[in-house]
Design a protein around this motif. Structure first.
Motif, PDB file in Angstrom:
ATOM      1  N   GLY A 309       0.981  -1.339   0.442  1.00 11.00           N
ATOM      2  CA  GLY A 309      -0.094   0.287  -0.238  1.00 11.00           C
ATOM      3  C   GLY A 309       0.326   1.149   0.186  1.00 11.00           C
ATOM      4  O   GLY A 309       0.662   2.040   0.599  1.00 11.00           O
ATOM      5  N   GLY A 310       2.232   1.165  -0.675  1.00 10.66           N
ATOM      6  CA  GLY A 310       3.258   2.672  -0.647  1.00 10.66           C
ATOM      7  C   GLY A 310       2.577   3.403  -1.503  1.00 10.66           C
ATOM      8  O   GLY A 310       1.552   3.058  -2.626  1.00 10.66           O
ATOM      9  N   TRP A 311       3.244   4.807  -1.484  1.00  7.34           N
ATOM     10  CA  TRP A 311       2.223   5.866  -2.121  1.00  7.34           C
ATOM     11  C   TRP A 311       2.507   6.056  -3.322  1.00  7.34           C
ATOM     12  O   TRP A 311       2.084   6.289  -4.268  1.00  7.34           O
ATOM     13  CB  TRP A 311       2.851   6.979  -1.374  1.00  7.34           C
ATOM     14  N   LYS A 312       4.084   5.312  -3.670  1.00  5.62           N
ATOM     15  CA  LYS A 312       4.515   4.732  -4.991  1.00  5.62           C
ATOM     16  C   LYS A 312       3.531   4.403  -6.320  1.00  5.62           C
ATOM     17  O   LYS A 312       3.599   4.486  -6.922  1.00  5.62           O
ATOM     18  CB  LYS A 312       5.994   4.494  -4.790  1.00  5.62           C
ATOM     19  N   TRP A 313       3.356   2.530  -5.016  1.00  2.00           N
ATOM     20  CA  TRP A 313       2.278   1.757  -6.251  1.00  2.00           C
ATOM     21  C   TRP A 313       1.097   2.157  -5.816  1.00  2.00           C
ATOM     22  O   TRP A 313      -0.039   2.590  -7.084  1.00  2.00           O
ATOM     23  CB  TRP A 313       2.110   0.864  -5.642  1.00  2.00           C
ATOM     24  N   ARG A 314       0.163   3.243  -4.975  1.00  6.94           N
ATOM     25  CA  ARG A 314      -0.571   3.650  -4.859  1.00  6.94           C
ATOM     26  C   ARG A 314      -0.767   5.051  -6.826  1.00  6.94           C
ATOM     27  O   ARG A 314      -1.594   4.476  -6.898  1.00  6.94           O
ATOM     28  CB  ARG A 314      -0.912   4.437  -3.906  1.00  6.94           C
ATOM     29  N   ALA A 315      -0.073   5.972  -6.679  1.00  8.24           N
ATOM     30  CA  ALA A 315      -0.269   6.028  -8.036  1.00  8.24           C
ATOM     31  C   ALA A 315      -0.327   5.643  -8.545  1.00  8.24           C
ATOM     32  O   ALA A 315      -0.570   6.488 -10.075  1.00  8.24           O
ATOM     33  CB  ALA A 315       1.978   7.721  -7.693  1.00  8.24           C
ATOM     34  N   ARG A 316       1.000   5.145  -9.133  1.00 10.75           N
ATOM     35  CA  ARG A 316       0.496   3.961 -10.098  1.00 10.75           C
ATOM     36  C   ARG A 316      -0.241   3.395 -10.779  1.00 10.75           C
ATOM     37  O   ARG A 316      -0.136   3.771 -11.963  1.00 10.75           O
ATOM     38  CB  ARG A 316       2.110   2.861 -10.237  1.00 10.75           C
ATOM     39  N   THR A 317      -0.461   2.703  -9.308  1.00 11.28           N
ATOM     40  CA  THR A 317      -2.013   2.113  -9.883  1.00 11.28           C
ATOM     41  C   THR A 317      -3.371   3.166 -10.305  1.00 11.28           C
ATOM     42  O   THR A 317      -4.127   3.502 -11.211  1.00 11.28           O
ATOM     43  CB  THR A 317      -2.496   1.058  -8.409  1.00 11.28           C
ATOM     44  N   LEU A 318      -3.427   4.620  -9.513  1.00 12.17           N
ATOM     45  CA  LEU A 318      -4.478   5.711 -10.044  1.00 12.17           C
ATOM     46  C   LEU A 318      -3.957   6.422 -11.560  1.00 12.17           C
ATOM     47  O   LEU A 318      -5.250   5.902 -12.665  1.00 12.17           O
ATOM     48  CB  LEU A 318      -3.744   6.959  -9.241  1.00 12.17           C
ATOM     49  N   LEU A 319      -2.466   5.991 -12.441  1.00 12.24           N
ATOM     50  CA  LEU A 319      -2.535   6.295 -13.124  1.00 12.24           C
ATOM     51  C   LEU A 319      -3.000   5.131 -14.191  1.00 12.24           C
ATOM     52  O   LEU A 319      -3.612   5.914 -15.211  1.00 12.24           O
ATOM     53  CB  LEU A 319      -1.045   6.147 -13.688  1.00 12.24           C
ATOM     54  N   LEU A 320      -3.007   4.095 -13.725  1.00 10.07           N
ATOM     55  CA  LEU A 320      -2.894   2.976 -14.212  1.00 10.07           C
ATOM     56  C   LEU A 320      -4.421   2.914 -14.532  1.00 10.07           C
ATOM     57  O   LEU A 320      -5.140   2.808 -16.074  1.00 10.07           O
ATOM     58  CB  LEU A 320      -2.880   1.121 -14.243  1.00 10.07           C
ATOM     59  N   TRP A 321      -5.254   3.473 -13.137  1.00  5.48           N
ATOM     60  CA  TRP A 321      -6.839   3.231 -13.890  1.00  5.48           C
ATOM     61  C   TRP A 321      -7.524   4.585 -14.526  1.00  5.48           C
ATOM     62  O   TRP A 321      -8.232   4.650 -15.853  1.00  5.48           O
ATOM     63  CB  TRP A 321      -7.432   3.958 -11.721  1.00  5.48           C
ATOM     64  N   ALA A 322      -6.503   6.421 -14.441  1.00  6.97           N
ATOM     65  CA  ALA A 322      -6.620   6.952 -15.611  1.00  6.97           C
ATOM     66  C   ALA A 322      -6.885   6.905 -16.841  1.00  6.97           C
ATOM     67  O   ALA A 322      -7.561   6.674 -18.052  1.00  6.97           O
ATOM     68  CB  ALA A 322      -6.496   7.687 -14.976  1.00  6.97           C
ATOM     69  N   ASP A 323      -5.505   5.571 -17.390  1.00  8.22           N
ATOM     70  CA  ASP A 323      -5.687   4.824 -18.796  1.00  8.22           C
ATOM     71  C   ASP A 323      -6.671   4.960 -18.961  1.00  8.22           C
ATOM     72  O   ASP A 323      -6.945   4.271 -20.267  1.00  8.22           O
ATOM     73  CB  ASP A 323      -4.300   4.535 -18.091  1.00  8.22           C
ATOM     74  N   HIS A 324      -6.644   3.741 -17.967  1.00  9.32           N
ATOM     75  CA  HIS A 324      -7.964   2.064 -18.403  1.00  9.32           C
ATOM     76  C   HIS A 324      -9.127   3.279 -19.061  1.00  9.32           C
ATOM     77  O   HIS A 324      -9.570   2.198 -19.274  1.00  9.32           O
ATOM     78  CB  HIS A 324      -7.721   1.439 -17.444  1.00  9.32           C
ATOM     79  N   ARG A 325      -9.340   4.505 -17.903  1.00 11.84           N
ATOM     80  CA  ARG A 325     -11.151   4.477 -17.595  1.00 11.84           C
ATOM     81  C   ARG A 325     -11.199   5.919 -18.812  1.00 11.84           C
ATOM     82  O   ARG A 325     -11.748   6.306 -19.314  1.00 11.84           O
ATOM     83  CB  ARG A 325     -11.161   6.110 -16.335  1.00 11.84           C
ATOM     84  N   PHE A 326     -10.132   6.696 -19.239  1.00  7.03           N
ATOM     85  CA  PHE A 326     -10.356   7.910 -20.484  1.00  7.03           C
ATOM     86  C   PHE A 326      -9.744   7.853 -21.537  1.00  7.03           C
ATOM     87  O   PHE A 326      -9.873   8.480 -22.847  1.00  7.03           O
ATOM     88  CB  PHE A 326      -9.578   9.336 -19.558  1.00  7.03           C
ATOM     89  N   ARG A 327      -8.368   6.340 -21.922  1.00  5.87           N
ATOM     90  CA  ARG A 327      -8.105   6.516 -22.206  1.00  5.87           C
ATOM     91  C   ARG A 327      -7.986   4.982 -22.900  1.00  5.87           C
ATOM     92  O   ARG A 327      -7.328   4.422 -23.892  1.00  5.87           O
ATOM     93  CB  ARG A 327      -6.353   6.568 -22.421  1.00  5.87           C
ATOM     94  N   ARG A 328      -8.691   4.195 -22.819  1.00  8.19           N
ATOM     95  CA  ARG A 328      -8.916   2.950 -22.929  1.00  8.19           C
ATOM     96  C   ARG A 328      -8.846   2.566 -25.138  1.00  8.19           C
ATOM     97  O   ARG A 328     -10.530   3.491 -25.051  1.00  8.19           O
ATOM     98  CB  ARG A 328     -10.295   3.083 -22.851  1.00  8.19           C
ATOM     99  N   PRO A 329      -8.684   2.703 -26.032  1.00  3.60           N
ATOM    100  CA  PRO A 329      -9.137   2.277 -27.354  1.00  3.60           C
ATOM    101  C   PRO A 329     -10.940   1.699 -27.969  1.00  3.60           C
ATOM    102  O   PRO A 329     -10.695   0.519 -27.209  1.00  3.60           O
ATOM    103  CB  PRO A 329      -7.968   0.836 -27.460  1.00  3.60           C
ATOM    104  N   ARG A 330     -11.069   2.509 -28.339  1.00  8.70           N
ATOM    105  CA  ARG A 330     -12.830   3.016 -29.017  1.00  8.70           C
ATOM    106  C   ARG A 330     -12.697   0.883 -29.853  1.00  8.70           C
ATOM    107  O   ARG A 330     -12.003   1.457 -30.621  1.00  8.70           O
ATOM    108  CB  ARG A 330     -13.648   3.276 -29.213  1.00  8.70           C
ATOM    109  N   HIS A 331     -13.023  -0.208 -29.505  1.00  3.88           N
ATOM    110  CA  HIS A 331     -13.611  -1.272 -30.545  1.00  3.88           C
ATOM    111  C   HIS A 331     -14.544  -0.340 -31.565  1.00  3.88           C
ATOM    112  O   HIS A 331     -15.461  -0.078 -31.181  1.00  3.88           O
ATOM    113  CB  HIS A 331     -13.529  -2.160 -30.051  1.00  3.88           C
ATOM    114  N   SER A 332     -14.067  -0.228 -32.916  1.00  2.00           N
ATOM    115  CA  SER A 332     -15.051  -0.682 -33.740  1.00  2.00           C
ATOM    116  C   SER A 332     -16.456  -1.133 -33.910  1.00  2.00           C
ATOM    117  O   SER A 332     -15.864  -2.214 -33.475  1.00  2.00           O
ATOM    118  CB  SER A 332     -13.956  -0.254 -35.651  1.00  2.00           C
ATOM    119  N   ALA A 333     -17.253  -0.149 -34.554  1.00  2.00           N
ATOM    120  CA  ALA A 333     -19.075  -1.579 -34.352  1.00  2.00           C
ATOM    121  C   ALA A 333     -18.915  -1.875 -35.151  1.00  2.00           C
ATOM    122  O   ALA A 333     -18.287  -2.101 -36.320  1.00  2.00           O
ATOM    123  CB  ALA A 333     -19.405  -0.682 -34.695  1.00  2.00           C
TER     124      ALA A 333
END
Length: 333
Positions: A309-333
């Protein structure tokens, strides 16, 4: 073995399809100054075309016990072969050597014998160090095994020859673990532990190291380098480390840590497994993120976060969450 009814050491060398490398390993055992040994060669189902070359090499050790296992496409595995050799061994202690490595110190077994005999208590395991080299002959700069303990061992207590009595906690403070090339185990203890776990084909030696630290009481550590280890080339398919993918390796590592975290009686081992698991999950998260498998990357990042639960990995997990949430590649219809 030189006409002895019972050897002190049984040296087990599994080999498969590598007669030239095996020759170096076998020769390094034959050059040991200590003679109260038996050599057990486990032929792990090599392809028939290698038989003539193996015969020439084995002629150098006519007293060696050679056990031949049936041919299988991928062999029976290191754990199975090590167990086969240990079960038929006659020595008080079992030493191991991979067929693509070799001992560099002709006094290795003599030094171990002196320390074990001098100890006031029955020694369960004796460990030393080895150096690791790439295929081009250059030595790795990173800590691989337990060589990082060498500078600290003199503070641990009584010395027996060149070895020191150490605790499981001290051995666990290393960034690595004792390789089988540098491990000498009391045979009765090996059998009590049921030997190597035959379900594990990667880092089975780490698993055995952890189980030994949990079950045994008396350990000796010699900080001298006694072996040369050859780091497998990734493009080759003749080594346990290169027969499985990176993800398969991670699954084996998870199995090793989960198993020992659950079953170990020593808190220090359980804690070491927790830390090891967190590293595996972090590495998986980073690799999956590079492959843009963001759902899986976030899932493993969260597994690591639960362990660290260290702050470094908390920050890295938050970045991964943001990447997942806002920059997730869209699949073509």
């Amino acid at each position: 073995m030189d006409n002895l009814a019972k050897p002190f050491f049984s040296v087990v060398i599994p080999t498969r399809n590598r007669p030239k490398l095996f020759a170096l390993a076998l020769r390094s055992v034959l050059e040991q100054s200590f003679r109260e040994i038996e050599i057990i060669v486990v032929m792990d189902g090599s392809d028939p075309q290698h038989d003539p070359e193996y015969a020439v090499v084995l002629a150098e050790a006519p007293n060696a016990c050679t056990h031949r296992q049936p041919h299988r496409p991928n062999g029976h595995g290191q754990s199975y072969s090590m167990n086969t050799g240990a079960y038929i061994a006659q020595g008080d202690y079992v030493a191991f050597l991979d067929d693509d490595d070799y001992w560099t110190d002709p006094q290795h077994l003599a030094r171990a014998h002196t320390a074990i005999q001098a100890s006031q208590q029955e020694v369960d395991a004796y460990y030393s160090d080895q150096r690791a080299y790439f295929a081009d002959g250059s030595e790795t700069a990173r800590t691989v095994w337990i060589e990082d303990l060498a500078s600290q061992v003199v503070t641990q207590g009584q010395a027996y020859g060149d070895a020191y009595r150490v605790s499981p906690e001290f051995l666990l403070s290393s960034k690595g673990f004792a390789h089988l090339n540098c491990s000498i185990i009391r045979r009765e203890l090996y059998l009590q532990l049921s030997g190597m776990d035959e379900n594990i084909r990667y880092e089975c030696d780490r698993d055995f190291f952890l189980r030994t630290l949990d079950a045994a009481e008396n350990f000796l550590y010699c900080p001298l380098f006694t072996s040369r280890h050859h780091i497998p080339e990734k493009g080759r398919r003749d080594n346990m480390s290169t027969l499985v993918s990176d993800y398969q390796k991670a699954l084996y590592q998870i199995a090793v840590y989960e198993k020992n975290q659950l079953l170990s009686r020593r808190p220090a081992i359980r804690n070491a497994c927790r830390v090891g698991l967190s590293y595996v999950y972090k590495n998986l998260a980073e690799q999956l993120a590079r492959e843009r498998r963001l759902d899986d990357a976030l899932r493993y990042a969260q597994k690591a976060l639960a362990l660290d639960g260290g702050w470094k990995w908390r920050a890295r997990t938050l970045l991964l969450w943001a990447d997942h949430r806002f920059r997730r590649p869209r699949h073509s219809a």
